[in-house]
Write an enzyme that holds these catalytic residues in place. Structure first.
Site, PDB file in Angstrom:
ATOM      1  N   SER A 128       0.835  -1.199   0.000  1.00  0.00           N
ATOM      2  CA  SER A 128       0.000   0.000   0.000  1.00  0.00           C
ATOM      3  C   SER A 128       0.878   1.261   0.000  1.00  0.00           C
ATOM      4  O   SER A 128       1.641   1.474  -0.940  1.00  0.00           O
ATOM      5  CB  SER A 128      -0.957  -0.045   1.194  1.00  0.00           C
ATOM      6  OG  SER A 128      -1.964   0.917   1.071  1.00  0.00           O
ATOM      7  N   ASP A 181     -10.040  -4.132  -5.206  1.00  0.00           N
ATOM      8  CA  ASP A 181      -9.299  -3.065  -4.535  1.00  0.00           C
ATOM      9  C   ASP A 181      -9.339  -1.835  -5.435  1.00  0.00           C
ATOM     10  O   ASP A 181      -9.015  -1.927  -6.620  1.00  0.00           O
ATOM     11  CB  ASP A 181      -7.856  -3.532  -4.317  1.00  0.00           C
ATOM     12  CG  ASP A 181      -6.970  -2.515  -3.611  1.00  0.00           C
ATOM     13  OD1 ASP A 181      -7.360  -1.352  -3.466  1.00  0.00           O
ATOM     14  OD2 ASP A 181      -5.851  -2.898  -3.212  1.00  0.00           O
ATOM     15  N   HIS A 199      -7.982  -5.036  -0.572  1.00  0.00           N
ATOM     16  CA  HIS A 199      -6.804  -4.339  -0.084  1.00  0.00           C
ATOM     17  C   HIS A 199      -6.507  -4.790   1.347  1.00  0.00           C
ATOM     18  O   HIS A 199      -7.404  -4.871   2.180  1.00  0.00           O
ATOM     19  CB  HIS A 199      -7.069  -2.829  -0.111  1.00  0.00           C
ATOM     20  CG  HIS A 199      -5.853  -1.990   0.066  1.00  0.00           C
ATOM     21  ND1 HIS A 199      -5.050  -1.615  -0.976  1.00  0.00           N
ATOM     22  CD2 HIS A 199      -5.303  -1.451   1.181  1.00  0.00           C
ATOM     23  CE1 HIS A 199      -4.058  -0.870  -0.533  1.00  0.00           C
ATOM     24  NE2 HIS A 199      -4.187  -0.760   0.791  1.00  0.00           N
TER      25      HIS A 199
END
Length: 327
Positions: free
Chosen positions: A173, A268, A298
């Site tokens: 991320s 995601d 995610h």
């Protein structure tokens, strides 16, 4: 493993039933959304989530707490943790890991088990960095910390039993964002070899309106409002979104970058941005493997207690590290 590559013209795909169970549970307990919480509350809740679903630690991995020296005016010393297989001998290659959390959340403890698994499976050292978080330390503070860590590792690694000529860099991320940008910076510097970049559902474009943001921007764990909250915390001005150091997909040159493994989740909002980044690397002649894990959301990599896909993906990352970091 249920991986597949998809085009940008996509249709919303069904979430895995295990993901639906998680989202339904969070809805039933009325868990507040990240952007509705004070930052300190959000950090504690994220930490609890990581601990709840992280799985069991492997045996045979030693951990050493480090402090990376830096002058106070530059932000002061940085905390880090170094993981090594207990049975390993000789200078070890090192995988520098940058945790996720929207540049706002996340810490060393929450990612400890994941880093232990990387070390055990790859047979390498893993250096996890506690970079400064926003909003207290906005862009580009976290990136400055990563760059300082890499230079320190090149200079001091031998004293820690590390081979500074065999470095891989990765993160999930926001950590994937920092890793991608640092690889671009290392390419420009020319004296900091990185053998592999591992980008797990990375944030690559802060201006994106690609299809996955629309299809998966609500009700899929990470949502549009939380993305906006993270960006607001990290980027003091809207113009910062156009800076390639915040949006590496906007960089002008992708040639001569380290080989890459880009791992994403199907459901995601960031997936199409990550796929676009992988395609830019491939178009520039960079060796890049792109994987999209069906039905996942995610953050799945940090939830092996719920998703066996997390375990499979960690094994895939470790195999790529072994191949890239061999003498």
């Amino acid at each position: 493993m249920p991986h597949r590559s998809v085009a940008f013209s996509r249709h919303a795909m069904p979430i895995d039933n295990r993901v639906r169970t998680l989202l339904d549970m969070l809805s039933r307990v009325e868990a507040p959304r990240l952007h509705d919480q004070p930052v300190e509350y959000a950090r504690r809740n994220f930490h609890k989530l990581l601990f709840a679903y992280r799985g069991e630690a492997p045996e045979g991995v030693a951990m050493e707490a480090l402090e990376i020296a830096r002058r106070d005016f530059a932000g002061g010393p940085l905390a880090a943790r170094l993981y090594k297989p207990e049975a390993a001998t000789g200078p070890l290659p090192v995988f520098v890991w940058l945790h996720g959390g929207g540049w706002t959340l996340g810490d060393l403890a929450g990612y400890e088990v994941l880093c232990q698994h990387f070390s055990a499976l790859a047979g390498s050292a893993v250096l996890a960095l506690d970079y400064r978080l926003a909003p207290e330390n906005p862009f580009p503070a976290a990136l400055e910390d990563v760059w300082h860590c890499l230079k320190w590792l090149r200079r001091e690694g031998a004293g820690l039993g590390l081979d500074a000529q065999r470095i891989a860099l990765g993160g999930d991320s926001a950590g994937g964002n920092l890793a991608a940008v640092a690889c671009l910076m290392a390419r420009e510097a020319g004296d900091l070899p990185i053998r592999l970049q591992v980008l797990v559902y990375p944030s690559t474009d802060q201006t994106s309106t690609r299809c996955s943001h629309t299809l998966y921007g609500e009700g899929h764990f990470l949502d549009r409002a939380s993305i906006g909250w993270f960006q607001h915390n990290y980027l003091p001005a809207d113009a910062d979104k156009l800076d390639w150091r915040a949006s590496p997909l906007l960089a002008s040159d992708f040639h001569n970058l380290p080989p890459a493994l880009v791992l994403t989740a199907e459901c995601d909002p960031l997936t199409d941005d990550a796929k676009a980044y992988a395609e830019r690397l491939q178009a520039a002649g960079v060796s890049c493997i792109y994987r999209e894990v069906e039905g996942m959301i995610h953050g799945f990599l940090t939830m092996p207690r719920l998703f066996e896909e997390a375990t499979w993906s960690v094994a895939e990352i470790a195999a790529a590290l072994r191949a890239a970091l061999q003498p």
